[in-house]
Write a protein that holds these residues in place. Structure first.
Motif, PDB file in Angstrom:
ATOM      1  N   THR A  19       0.935  -1.126   0.134  1.00 56.00           N
ATOM      2  CA  THR A  19       0.100  -0.126  -0.077  1.00 56.00           C
ATOM      3  C   THR A  19       0.811   1.199   0.011  1.00 56.00           C
ATOM      4  N   CYS A  21       1.121   5.619  -0.272  1.00 58.73           N
ATOM      5  CA  CYS A  21       0.657   6.868  -0.033  1.00 58.73           C
ATOM      6  C   CYS A  21       1.675   7.943  -0.823  1.00 58.73           C
ATOM      7  N   SER A  40       0.177   3.271   5.333  1.00 60.71           N
ATOM      8  CA  SER A  40       0.828   2.670   4.187  1.00 60.71           C
ATOM      9  C   SER A  40       2.331   1.966   4.488  1.00 60.71           C
ATOM     10  N   CYS A 172       3.121   3.797  -8.377  1.00 57.61           N
ATOM     11  CA  CYS A 172       2.452   2.691  -7.921  1.00 57.61           C
ATOM     12  C   CYS A 172       3.045   1.658  -8.569  1.00 57.61           C
ATOM     13  N   TYR A 180      -3.668   2.114  -3.331  1.00 59.31           N
ATOM     14  CA  TYR A 180      -3.178   3.531  -3.318  1.00 59.31           C
ATOM     15  C   TYR A 180      -4.258   4.247  -2.351  1.00 59.31           C
ATOM     16  N   TYR A 182      -5.357   7.746  -0.819  1.00 57.24           N
ATOM     17  CA  TYR A 182      -5.706   9.157  -1.265  1.00 57.24           C
ATOM     18  C   TYR A 182      -6.527   9.790  -0.247  1.00 57.24           C
TER      19      TYR A 182
END
Length: 260
Positions: A19, A21, A40, A172, A180, A182
């Protein structure tokens, strides 16, 4: 916390359960910033985009006995025409002394003031040339203090594609990310570009925590996270962050419904 990575394994092409960010390096970041980093596996510092004087790249707010106070780092002229990683700090005024005094007199009686203040004071004693270096040092200091081990990568080292959404997708992909995170709404992104690459979009879904504050009866939100750090044990902050991890969920709009 891992040190700033100068590069990433560019040979990595297989997606894994990573994951990511992505965010500009903010000064004395607020809780929402650290919240996103914590959730993240990899935090990409977006250092090669244009500096914005309207953002929080050189300013943030603490709480004093007289109310909220904005601390700003002066930068050299025409900053809006340069990338963040090229913005230089101005030392024409003694802003470091003003910042440290404001922080000291606002929080010196706080229960957890001294351990973190000493770390922050050491950073302020350094003669950083670039704003980016100051901000990253503070971000690393906060993450280290809270024992957050998210890996950090610089966007400038990834050689990513251009375009608001395509660049995010490309970052990514280069990191082998399948998710991702957000913040806010996703209106600024073309979701289909993520779904075409089978990258899940996950809303940060940040709900501001409340905690007791020395200088206010009614809770004051959106301050630098140092306001919380000085007044409460690190374990309480991490416990809140841990509880937030379980609330993450992939966007309801699935790949199959958006991509024809």
């Amino acid at each position: 916390m891992d040190i700033i990575c100068s590069s990433w394994n560019m040979g990595k092409s297989m997606k894994s359960d990573i994951t990511v960010c992505i965010h500009q390096p903010n000064f004395l970041p607020w809780i929402g910033f650290i919240h996103k980093v914590f959730l993240s596996d990899v935090f990409v510092i977006l250092d090669d985009v244009m500096f914005s004087k309207q953002d929080y790249q050189n300013r943030n707010t603490i709480l004093t006995a007289n109310g909220p106070l904005q601390l700003s780092v002066p930068v050299k002229s025409n900053p809006e025409r340069r990338y963040i990683n090229n913005i230089e700090i101005s030392y024409q005024t003694n802003w470091r002394k003003k910042h440290l005094e404001s922080i000291y007199y606002s929080y010196k009686k706080a229960s957890y003031f001294q351990p973190f203040y000493e770390r922050l004071e050491h950073i302020y004693d350094s003669d950083f040339v670039r704003l980016y270096d100051l901000n990253v040092a503070i971000i690393k200091c906060i993450l280290d203090y809270l024992k957050i081990n998210t890996k950090i990568v610089l966007s400038s080292n990834l050689g990513s594609a251009t375009g608001k959404t395509m660049r995010l997708v490309d970052i990514c992909e280069k990191l082998g990310a399948s998710n991702y995170i957000y913040g806010g709404t996703a209106d600024y992104m073309d979701r289909t570009l993520f779904y075409q690459k089978q990258i899940n979009l996950i809303s940060q879904n940040f709900n501001h925590p409340t905690y007791s504050q020395m200088h206010s009866i009614s809770f004051v939100s959106c301050l630098s996270i140092v306001d919380w750090i000085f007044q409460h044990p690190a374990e309480h902050i991490v416990s809140y962050l841990e509880s937030e991890r379980g609330k993450l969920s992939i966007d309801n709009q699935k790949y199959s419904s958006l991509v024809q």
